[in-house]
Motif scaffolding. Structure first.
Motif, PDB file in Angstrom:
ATOM      1  N   ASP B 191     -18.472   9.632 -40.538  1.00  0.00           N
ATOM      2  CA  ASP B 191     -18.921  10.331 -39.322  1.00  0.00           C
ATOM      3  C   ASP B 191     -19.779   9.432 -38.434  1.00  0.00           C
ATOM      4  O   ASP B 191     -20.201   9.834 -37.362  1.00  0.00           O
ATOM      5  CB  ASP B 191     -19.627  11.653 -39.653  1.00  0.00           C
ATOM      6  N   LEU B 223     -11.995  21.368 -41.183  1.00  0.00           N
ATOM      7  CA  LEU B 223     -11.138  21.546 -40.000  1.00  0.00           C
ATOM      8  C   LEU B 223     -11.529  22.792 -39.211  1.00  0.00           C
ATOM      9  O   LEU B 223     -11.128  22.944 -38.066  1.00  0.00           O
ATOM     10  CB  LEU B 223      -9.661  21.638 -40.406  1.00  0.00           C
ATOM     11  N   SER B 224     -12.315  23.669 -39.838  1.00  0.00           N
ATOM     12  CA  SER B 224     -12.727  24.897 -39.149  1.00  0.00           C
ATOM     13  C   SER B 224     -14.174  24.830 -38.654  1.00  0.00           C
ATOM     14  O   SER B 224     -14.725  25.852 -38.241  1.00  0.00           O
ATOM     15  CB  SER B 224     -12.576  26.098 -40.089  1.00  0.00           C
ATOM     16  N   HIS B 225     -14.783  23.657 -38.700  1.00  0.00           N
ATOM     17  CA  HIS B 225     -16.164  23.556 -38.197  1.00  0.00           C
ATOM     18  C   HIS B 225     -16.146  23.037 -36.758  1.00  0.00           C
ATOM     19  O   HIS B 225     -15.679  21.928 -36.503  1.00  0.00           O
ATOM     20  CB  HIS B 225     -16.996  22.615 -39.080  1.00  0.00           C
ATOM     21  N   PRO B 226     -16.638  23.840 -35.794  1.00  0.00           N
ATOM     22  CA  PRO B 226     -16.546  23.463 -34.379  1.00  0.00           C
ATOM     23  C   PRO B 226     -17.227  22.132 -34.039  1.00  0.00           C
ATOM     24  O   PRO B 226     -16.902  21.520 -33.027  1.00  0.00           O
ATOM     25  CB  PRO B 226     -17.271  24.605 -33.650  1.00  0.00           C
ATOM     26  N   ALA B 227     -18.147  21.666 -34.857  1.00  0.00           N
ATOM     27  CA  ALA B 227     -18.814  20.395 -34.555  1.00  0.00           C
ATOM     28  C   ALA B 227     -18.112  19.200 -35.194  1.00  0.00           C
ATOM     29  O   ALA B 227     -18.136  18.106 -34.633  1.00  0.00           O
ATOM     30  CB  ALA B 227     -20.270  20.439 -35.028  1.00  0.00           C
ATOM     31  N   PHE B 228     -17.505  19.390 -36.358  1.00  0.00           N
ATOM     32  CA  PHE B 228     -17.095  18.227 -37.154  1.00  0.00           C
ATOM     33  C   PHE B 228     -15.604  18.147 -37.490  1.00  0.00           C
ATOM     34  O   PHE B 228     -15.183  17.259 -38.238  1.00  0.00           O
ATOM     35  CB  PHE B 228     -17.911  18.190 -38.456  1.00  0.00           C
ATOM     36  N   ALA B 229     -14.800  19.075 -36.953  1.00  0.00           N
ATOM     37  CA  ALA B 229     -13.382  19.108 -37.318  1.00  0.00           C
ATOM     38  C   ALA B 229     -12.656  17.816 -36.943  1.00  0.00           C
ATOM     39  O   ALA B 229     -11.716  17.410 -37.636  1.00  0.00           O
ATOM     40  CB  ALA B 229     -12.705  20.309 -36.654  1.00  0.00           C
ATOM     41  N   GLY B 230     -13.090  17.154 -35.872  1.00  0.00           N
ATOM     42  CA  GLY B 230     -12.438  15.902 -35.471  1.00  0.00           C
ATOM     43  C   GLY B 230     -12.573  14.840 -36.554  1.00  0.00           C
ATOM     44  O   GLY B 230     -11.615  14.112 -36.853  1.00  0.00           O
ATOM     45  N   VAL B 231     -13.759  14.750 -37.145  1.00  0.00           N
ATOM     46  CA  VAL B 231     -13.982  13.811 -38.240  1.00  0.00           C
ATOM     47  C   VAL B 231     -13.075  14.159 -39.419  1.00  0.00           C
ATOM     48  O   VAL B 231     -12.414  13.295 -40.003  1.00  0.00           O
ATOM     49  CB  VAL B 231     -15.463  13.837 -38.693  1.00  0.00           C
ATOM     50  N   LEU B 233     -10.258  15.762 -39.444  1.00  0.00           N
ATOM     51  CA  LEU B 233      -8.836  15.530 -39.169  1.00  0.00           C
ATOM     52  C   LEU B 233      -8.496  14.037 -39.224  1.00  0.00           C
ATOM     53  O   LEU B 233      -7.480  13.643 -39.812  1.00  0.00           O
ATOM     54  CB  LEU B 233      -8.437  16.108 -37.803  1.00  0.00           C
ATOM     55  N   LEU B 258     -24.385  26.905 -37.900  1.00  0.00           N
ATOM     56  CA  LEU B 258     -23.910  27.714 -36.771  1.00  0.00           C
ATOM     57  C   LEU B 258     -23.889  29.184 -37.181  1.00  0.00           C
ATOM     58  O   LEU B 258     -22.883  29.696 -37.664  1.00  0.00           O
ATOM     59  CB  LEU B 258     -22.506  27.266 -36.355  1.00  0.00           C
TER      60      LEU B 258
END
Lengths: 332, 332
Positions: B191, B223-231, B233, B258
């Protein structure tokens, strides 16, 4: 990241039209922000602006000297340094989208500090971001998403902004890449932020706004690109778009840069993005499809767009050939 | 990022068990890598190691002084600097997982340079990564993925590695977070890399290997965390796992950090991750579910795991209570 226009676009000794994509983008979309271009001996391409030297540009009002090209490796060639220092001495800020940092070159740093001028390395954002919070913001948002990288997300976003401005709508283009940032004068190079902050930086890009304001957010990458999907997902979640426009380029046989990776269908792209978007905006919907048809004839382009429109029950246009009125009707 | 064991774990003046999670993780999983712990006056917690000073630790073979705590804001308190410098003077490398950089503190940098010792800021990776290429690598890979952050992905990965080693399998734990890196002695704080390189850095973490070698890759975020899903994926795509283990914590009422965001179901997490994994490994499959049942009784834990196992036709265990043999049977 804020950049002070107008610009003098430095093309260096570029010989390849693709390498001046950044200069060309700003010359195409914001000619009013460009005083002219500076080309060195050996430069074989043009952004279509008036050629001029640094002093002339300064006298005509230029505030920023933009390294408007990219090269392999993103290095700053020592032969360009004297021009950068000359621009600083003429009182211009400097912008670079190269990987090498302006601030790492001692002579450039010293003169900029002495003159109190900005060195803006677009690929190295200095802002402090926070992690995302997923809280719904006020105002309306549209995000362009793609079947692949480089399929026309920025051009589609800018076409939408232009057409919405012509209709008197309250709209902002939100830039997420180097060229877009030059065009908007501000933005966040989203693929350059630290991974932890992709969604948080995306949230900061389209803050709370009044109810009838639209942010048109430039998409990046593709959820189906093995290298960049993480960036696309963080941007999608942080943007919390109300509406998505799917962008696609005809005739692409493999994902950009990955010759063995097949592109997804428009249908898969639509489903993937819509499902992911619902995490931060359950009301998200797709309102149109934009196709880059430059590889086929005018007639074929119309045939293809009609076929896609029928298949998806969505407006489908090539923004540069057909305009985006159909999509905007659907948006409103 | 490579760290030279054994370690002296510095707990500073920490008063909160959660704040020494990094020290505790390495003390729990690699006690053989820890010479002891150093606590200052006011420190109210312990990682369960022998207390000792810097010289004693050096004499007992310590090679690295580890700031084994986190604080709000990730700052390096000036009161700790004398201890860091004392450790350098004793010939120890320094590791920090704080946001403030060791290399930004002039006195620390100077002594480290003089003594030719390493300052390793885990949150600021210095490696050069390339963008991902999606090309299938040889060897086998397992990735732990979660319904949320902090649900036990690292502990599950380490339990799997330990049990596989006991069976004589050829296996490596691949660390993607600060604590994991200390435990493994190397890894990538995923991250903390620049967004463009999430997948590429993840690819580099589990390189080509022989056919019966397993990499057990520590998952991050959700994948369902609005802050960290990009990491999550990018890590999923770059890891190209053959097998996934879904990690879940009982009793979580909202996504970590959250309070208004509901956690996804195990079912949704399974579908989301499996579909996304297929982009870089069409043969990916889920082989088990690991549940952190620490919030319920032993009996209730067994009941819950049996119910989940039945629902998903997958082995389901709390790795710390029940071991991971069921999952390894399914893996083999």
């Amino acid at each position: 990241m804020k950049i002070t226009a107008p610009y003098l676009l430095f093309l260096g000794d570029a010989t390849d039209k693709l390498s001046i994509k950044m200069a060309q983008g700003v010359a195409d979309w914001r000619p009013d922000l460009c005083v002219g271009q500076l080309r060195l001996v050996g430069c074989e391409v043009s952004a279509g602006l008036q050629d001029m030297g640094i002093e002339e540009a300064r006298d005509k009002g230029a505030n920023t000297f933009v390294l408007g090209f990219a090269n392999c490796g993103g290095t700053i060639d020592t032969s360009w340094v004297p021009y950068i220092i000359k621009a600083l001495n003429a009182g211009l800020h400097i912008v670079s989208g190269l990987h090498d940092k302006l601030t790492d070159i001692a002579d450039i740093k010293r003169v900029a500090d002495e003159k109190n001028l900005q060195l803006i390395d677009i690929r190295h954002p200095q802002q402090k971001f926070t992690t995302g919070n997923g809280v719904k913001r006020t105002g309306k948002r549209l995000l362009t998403v793609g079947t692949d990288c480089s399929v026309g997300k920025m051009y589609t976003s800018l076409c939408l902004e232009k057409a919405m401005l012509q209709r008197g709508l309250d709209v902002d283009f939100r830039a997420t890449g180097q060229c877009g940032i030059l065009i908007a004068g501000h933005g966040v190079a989203i693929d350059c932020v630290v991974a932890d902050f992709i969604a948080g930086a995306s949230e900061s890009l389209s803050p709370d706004n009044h109810d009838d304001h639209w942010d048109i957010i430039e998409g990046q990458g593709s959820l189906s690109h093995p290298a960049f999907a993480g960036v696309s997902l963080g941007l999608l979640h942080g943007s919390q778009p109300d509406t998505l426009v799917i962008c696609h380029a005809l005739g692409r046989e493999s994902m950009r840069g990955l010759s063995k990776c097949l592109p997804p269908s428009i249908s898969d792209t639509l489903t993937l993005n819509l499902n992911a978007a619902k995490l931060t905006n359950p009301a998200a919907k797709v309102i149109g499809i934009a196709v880059n048809t430059s590889s086929v004839s005018e007639d074929e382009a119309i045939r293809v767009c009609e076929k896609i429109a029928k298949e998806f029950h969505q407006p489908c246009v090539d923004p540069l050939r057909h305009g985006v009125d159909n999509i905007i009707e659907c948006l409103l």
